[in-house]
Design a protein around this motif. Structure first.
Motif, PDB file in Angstrom:
ATOM      1  N   SER A 188       0.834  -1.248   0.079  1.00  0.00           N
ATOM      2  CA  SER A 188       0.099  -0.195  -0.124  1.00  0.00           C
ATOM      3  C   SER A 188       0.709   1.381  -0.010  1.00  0.00           C
ATOM      4  N   LEU A 189       1.903   1.110   0.661  1.00  0.00           N
ATOM      5  CA  LEU A 189       2.780   2.374   0.675  1.00  0.00           C
ATOM      6  C   LEU A 189       3.635   2.451  -0.750  1.00  0.00           C
ATOM      7  N   ARG A 190       3.818   1.476  -1.531  1.00  0.00           N
ATOM      8  CA  ARG A 190       4.479   1.516  -2.840  1.00  0.00           C
ATOM      9  C   ARG A 190       3.260   2.318  -3.623  1.00  0.00           C
ATOM     10  N   THR A 191       1.984   1.645  -3.617  1.00  0.00           N
ATOM     11  CA  THR A 191       0.826   1.976  -4.254  1.00  0.00           C
ATOM     12  C   THR A 191       0.686   3.679  -4.161  1.00  0.00           C
ATOM     13  N   LEU A 192       0.658   3.966  -2.861  1.00  0.00           N
ATOM     14  CA  LEU A 192       0.694   5.293  -2.589  1.00  0.00           C
ATOM     15  C   LEU A 192       1.619   6.290  -3.228  1.00  0.00           C
ATOM     16  N   THR A 193       2.626   5.928  -2.919  1.00  0.00           N
ATOM     17  CA  THR A 193       3.966   6.630  -3.557  1.00  0.00           C
ATOM     18  C   THR A 193       3.823   6.890  -5.033  1.00  0.00           C
ATOM     19  N   LEU A 194       3.645   5.622  -5.691  1.00  0.00           N
ATOM     20  CA  LEU A 194       3.301   5.603  -7.024  1.00  0.00           C
ATOM     21  C   LEU A 194       2.209   6.640  -7.611  1.00  0.00           C
ATOM     22  N   ALA A 195       0.902   6.437  -6.715  1.00  0.00           N
ATOM     23  CA  ALA A 195      -0.107   7.329  -6.896  1.00  0.00           C
ATOM     24  C   ALA A 195       0.231   8.746  -6.902  1.00  0.00           C
ATOM     25  N   ALA A 196       1.073   9.259  -5.826  1.00  0.00           N
ATOM     26  CA  ALA A 196       1.375  10.524  -5.629  1.00  0.00           C
ATOM     27  C   ALA A 196       2.390  10.987  -6.917  1.00  0.00           C
ATOM     28  N   LEU A 197       3.209  10.278  -7.256  1.00  0.00           N
ATOM     29  CA  LEU A 197       4.194  10.738  -8.225  1.00  0.00           C
ATOM     30  C   LEU A 197       3.760  10.769  -9.462  1.00  0.00           C
ATOM     31  N   CYS A 198       2.747   9.942  -9.819  1.00  0.00           N
ATOM     32  CA  CYS A 198       1.859  10.103 -11.245  1.00  0.00           C
ATOM     33  C   CYS A 198       1.053  11.366 -11.041  1.00  0.00           C
ATOM     34  N   ALA A 199       0.449  11.505  -9.984  1.00  0.00           N
ATOM     35  CA  ALA A 199      -0.789  12.470  -9.879  1.00  0.00           C
ATOM     36  C   ALA A 199       0.078  13.925  -9.963  1.00  0.00           C
ATOM     37  N   LEU A 200       1.197  13.980  -9.412  1.00  0.00           N
ATOM     38  CA  LEU A 200       2.059  15.366  -9.393  1.00  0.00           C
ATOM     39  C   LEU A 200       2.653  15.343 -10.847  1.00  0.00           C
ATOM     40  N   ALA A 201       2.999  14.298 -11.202  1.00  0.00           N
ATOM     41  CA  ALA A 201       3.540  14.536 -12.914  1.00  0.00           C
ATOM     42  C   ALA A 201       2.406  15.056 -13.931  1.00  0.00           C
ATOM     43  N   ALA A 202       1.400  14.227 -13.560  1.00  0.00           N
ATOM     44  CA  ALA A 202       0.004  14.572 -14.545  1.00  0.00           C
ATOM     45  C   ALA A 202      -0.305  16.100 -14.284  1.00  0.00           C
ATOM     46  N   ALA A 203      -0.127  16.543 -13.054  1.00  0.00           N
ATOM     47  CA  ALA A 203      -0.488  17.664 -12.875  1.00  0.00           C
ATOM     48  C   ALA A 203       0.254  18.763 -13.455  1.00  0.00           C
ATOM     49  N   GLY A 204       1.478  18.481 -13.809  1.00  0.00           N
ATOM     50  CA  GLY A 204       2.384  19.658 -14.184  1.00  0.00           C
ATOM     51  C   GLY A 204       2.862  20.624 -13.212  1.00  0.00           C
ATOM     52  N   THR A 205       3.856  21.765 -13.580  1.00  0.00           N
ATOM     53  CA  THR A 205       4.212  22.727 -12.571  1.00  0.00           C
ATOM     54  C   THR A 205       4.239  23.816 -13.044  1.00  0.00           C
ATOM     55  N   SER A 206       3.805  24.099 -14.172  1.00  0.00           N
ATOM     56  CA  SER A 206       4.047  25.477 -14.954  1.00  0.00           C
ATOM     57  C   SER A 206       2.681  26.243 -14.636  1.00  0.00           C
ATOM     58  N   GLN A 207       1.551  25.631 -14.187  1.00  0.00           N
ATOM     59  CA  GLN A 207       0.174  26.437 -14.191  1.00  0.00           C
ATOM     60  C   GLN A 207      -0.020  26.750 -12.723  1.00  0.00           C
ATOM     61  N   ALA A 208      -0.833  27.737 -12.451  1.00  0.00           N
ATOM     62  CA  ALA A 208      -1.057  28.463 -11.274  1.00  0.00           C
ATOM     63  C   ALA A 208      -1.730  27.140 -10.546  1.00  0.00           C
ATOM     64  N   ALA A 209      -2.450  26.353 -10.948  1.00  0.00           N
ATOM     65  CA  ALA A 209      -3.460  25.330 -10.302  1.00  0.00           C
ATOM     66  C   ALA A 209      -2.800  24.099 -10.806  1.00  0.00           C
ATOM     67  N   ASP A 210      -1.739  23.705 -10.168  1.00  0.00           N
ATOM     68  CA  ASP A 210      -0.952  22.603 -10.764  1.00  0.00           C
ATOM     69  C   ASP A 210      -0.966  21.255  -9.897  1.00  0.00           C
ATOM     70  N   THR A 211      -1.940  21.480  -8.964  1.00  0.00           N
ATOM     71  CA  THR A 211      -2.166  20.280  -7.841  1.00  0.00           C
ATOM     72  C   THR A 211      -3.578  20.335  -7.230  1.00  0.00           C
ATOM     73  N   THR A 212      -3.746  19.432  -6.381  1.00  0.00           N
ATOM     74  CA  THR A 212      -4.996  19.376  -5.714  1.00  0.00           C
ATOM     75  C   THR A 212      -4.763  19.172  -4.150  1.00  0.00           C
ATOM     76  N   ALA A 213      -5.374  19.359  -3.159  1.00  0.00           N
ATOM     77  CA  ALA A 213      -5.285  19.094  -1.921  1.00  0.00           C
ATOM     78  C   ALA A 213      -5.145  17.583  -1.608  1.00  0.00           C
ATOM     79  N   ALA A 214      -5.998  16.646  -2.340  1.00  0.00           N
ATOM     80  CA  ALA A 214      -5.755  15.233  -2.279  1.00  0.00           C
ATOM     81  C   ALA A 214      -4.372  14.847  -2.656  1.00  0.00           C
ATOM     82  N   GLN A 215      -3.757  15.525  -3.642  1.00  0.00           N
ATOM     83  CA  GLN A 215      -2.657  15.244  -4.529  1.00  0.00           C
ATOM     84  C   GLN A 215      -1.257  15.646  -3.431  1.00  0.00           C
ATOM     85  N   GLN A 216      -1.595  16.927  -2.699  1.00  0.00           N
ATOM     86  CA  GLN A 216      -0.619  17.296  -1.656  1.00  0.00           C
ATOM     87  C   GLN A 216      -0.329  16.421  -0.676  1.00  0.00           C
ATOM     88  N   LEU A 217      -1.743  15.813  -0.086  1.00  0.00           N
ATOM     89  CA  LEU A 217      -1.745  14.838   0.946  1.00  0.00           C
ATOM     90  C   LEU A 217      -0.986  13.570   0.356  1.00  0.00           C
TER      91      LEU A 217
END
Length: 134
Positions: A3-32
């Motif tokens: 579950s930790l491996r899954t959580l880590t992978l999900a976090a990395l995928c979510a952050l990568a999919a969100a991008g970093t150049s936009q003002a709204a680049d993440t969600t509160a769930a992705q930050q968590l």
């Protein structure tokens, strides 16, 4: 461990999919998910609530400015400046800009703790904030 491996992978995928150049680049769930992965365990909302409302040796707690619960407009304890609700269910813009999240967590942790928060503390507080619902 899976579950930790899954959580880590999900976090990395979510952050990568969100991008970093936009003002709204993440969600509160992705930050968590990100901070839970950094902590090595899921955030604990009960511990986050205690952390949020406790003074840690200084004169302020997180709640000093953000309120208890942080679901309405807060007010900076020394300047009186209004602060938007911190709980994401009450403020859709909360935790949507990674650079701002990092900046404000660093600044506010230093104000409250006289040090940076640990990944566990950040995950716990974010779990608490994400758990608050109308």
């Amino acid at each position: 461990m899976t579950s930790l491996r899954t959580l880590t992978l999900a976090a990395l995928c979510a952050l990568a999919a969100a991008g970093t150049s936009q003002a709204a680049d993440t969600t509160a769930a992705q930050q968590l998910a990100h901070w839970s992965a950094q902590a090595g365990s899921p955030g604990n909302a009960d511990k986050g609530k205690v952390f949020f409302t406790t003074r840690h040796g200084g004169e302020w707690s997180c709640a000093s400015c953000h309120g208890t619960p942080p679901t309405a407009q807060g007010k900076h304890a020394s300047t009186g400046k209004p602060i938007a609700p911190l709980a994401p269910a009450f403020n859709p813009k909360a935790f949507t800009d990674t650079a701002k999240v990092d900046k404000w967590l660093r600044r506010n942790c230093n104000d409250v703790l006289s040090r940076e928060c640990t990944a566990v503390e950040k995950a716990d507080v974010l779990a608490y904030l994400n758990a608050l619902k109308p």
